[in-house]
Design an enzyme around this catalytic site. Structure first.
Site, PDB file in Angstrom:
ATOM      1  N   TYR A 158      -0.060   2.816  39.179  1.00 50.96           N
ATOM      2  CA  TYR A 158      -0.945   2.631  38.642  1.00 50.96           C
ATOM      3  C   TYR A 158      -0.933   2.303  36.918  1.00 50.96           C
ATOM      4  CZ  TYR A 158      -4.512   3.952  42.428  1.00 50.96           C
ATOM      5  OH  TYR A 158      -5.276   4.147  43.076  1.00 50.96           O
ATOM      6  N   LYS A 190      -1.761  10.426  42.012  1.00 50.32           N
ATOM      7  CA  LYS A 190      -1.211  10.546  43.681  1.00 50.32           C
ATOM      8  C   LYS A 190       0.362  10.246  44.062  1.00 50.32           C
ATOM      9  CE  LYS A 190      -4.994   7.976  44.496  1.00 50.32           C
ATOM     10  NZ  LYS A 190      -5.570   6.676  43.156  1.00 50.32           N
ATOM     11  N   HIS A 242      -0.676   9.475  48.145  1.00 40.93           N
ATOM     12  CA  HIS A 242      -1.338   8.186  48.258  1.00 40.93           C
ATOM     13  C   HIS A 242      -1.353   7.617  49.758  1.00 40.93           C
ATOM     14  CE1 HIS A 242      -2.101   4.868  44.674  1.00 40.93           C
ATOM     15  NE2 HIS A 242      -2.762   4.714  46.009  1.00 40.93           N
ATOM     16  N   ASP A 249      -9.347   9.207  38.378  1.00 39.29           N
ATOM     17  CA  ASP A 249      -8.097   9.233  39.648  1.00 39.29           C
ATOM     18  C   ASP A 249      -7.907   7.996  39.270  1.00 39.29           C
ATOM     19  OD1 ASP A 249      -8.423   9.106  42.484  1.00 39.29           O
ATOM     20  OD2 ASP A 249      -7.787   6.611  41.965  1.00 39.29           O
TER      21      ASP A 249
END
Ligand SMILES: NC(=O)c1ccc[n+]([C@@H]2O[C@H](COP(=O)([O-])OP(=O)(O)OC[C@H]3O[C@@H](n4cnc5c(N)ncnc54)[C@H](OP(=O)(O)O)[C@@H]3O)[C@@H](O)[C@H]2O)c1
Length: 268
Positions: free
Chosen positions: A49, A74, A105, A44
């Site tokens: 990120y 996402k 998200h 994931d």
């Protein structure tokens, strides 16, 4: 590894590996490589990120076939007006030509419906295996299902013993939406709870393993994160014990509606 069948018949590994806050150079490559080595086959990540590049590289270098890994990224909040470009950008960074699951998200007010419709378009064109949402409340899901065609396969939300979202879980079950538990270890904040410690001791397991198992036994998909090889391995060793009904109830009762991340209930 155990799997869950999503509402479009795609199989998702119940236990995944979270990558939030894994630094792109010094942590993500090593941690993702270790997770794949241990046996995780569900990773994931997210545009926000900033580690999609490292995640993709670790996957490639593992030598594991692309189709044997369930890869999730996402759509970030600022990209709701350019879903297709954002999706392509994630693919490029990850070095793959499709994702198994693309999640919205967060249910950004005003743009979430039109952005989801653009995600539906990518799905209908068979460029992504499935689409889903994250941080959606029951009200957000009701609105989405009344205005769009494809029921999301997953709602990825914060879910751990201190945030036991029972009503949301029941709603998701009723509508064929799999609940995916993020921050299943309460983002590391409540690992010193004495009820959990007692139960863990009884099973000769760690508190983290008990938290993961509790969520799995609720039928959730669970995605713990760790940067540490020993803990990555430990979090995967949760299929050789079972919590009994009494233990499940005592853990359910730890709920405090305690959130460590977003609070989407305040988003209209
Ligand atoms: N959709 C969303 O909005 C959203 C939001 C949050 C998270 N997520 C996803 O969910 C994943 C997991 O959530 P999270 O990263 O917030 O937190 P988490 O998995 O609940 O907890 C991670 C924390 O627990 C520690 N830890 C991990 N395993 C442990 C163990 N066995 N014993 C003791 N400590 C342990 C980690 O430290 P070390 O790394 O040092 O081991 C880290 O500090 C994320 O990585 C991300 O992929 C999604």
């Amino acid at each position: 590894m155990e799997y869950k069948k999503l509402n479009n018949n795609l199989k998702i590994p119940l236990l995944g590996f979270g990558t939030w806050q894994l630094k792109p150079i010094f942590e993500a490559p090593q941690a993702v490589a270790a997770a794949l080595e241990v046996g995780y086959r569900h990773i994931d990540t997210a545009h926000i990120y900033f580690n999609e590049g490292s995640v993709g590289k670790a996957i490639k270098e593992s030598g594991i076939e692309r189709e044997d890994i369930f890869l999730v990224s996402k759509l970030w909040n600022f990209d709701h007006n350019k879903v297709e470009q954002a999706y392509e950008k994630s693919l490029k960074k990850l070095g793959v030509d499709y994702l198994d699951l693309y999640l919205m998200h967060f249910p950004v007010t005003k743009t979430r419906i039109s952005a989801y419709k653009d995600m539906e378009k990518i799905y209908k064109e068979k460029r992504v295996k499935s689409i889903g949402v994250s941080n959606f409340t029951i009200d957000h899901l009701k609105e989405l299902m009344s205005q769009t065609e494809i029921v999301p396969v997953v709602n990825q939300v914060e879910f751990h013993p201190f945030l036991y979202q029972k009503d949301l879980l029941e709603f998701c079950n009723k509508h064929g939406i799999a609940l995916e538990a993020y921050s299943p270890l309460s983002h590391g904040k409540r690992l010193d709870d004495t009820t959990l410690e007692t139960i863990a001791k009884k099973h000769n397991k760690s508190v983290a393993q008990v938290m993961i198992k509790w969520s799995l036994q609720h039928g959730n998909i669970v995605i713990p994160k760790s940067r540490n090889l020993g803990r990555i391995k430990q979090n995967f060793e949760v299929f050789d014990f079972k919590l009994n009904d009494q233990e499940m109830t005592s853990i359910n009762n730890l709920n405090e509606d305690y959130r460590t991340c977003w609070d989407p209930t305040k988003t209209s």
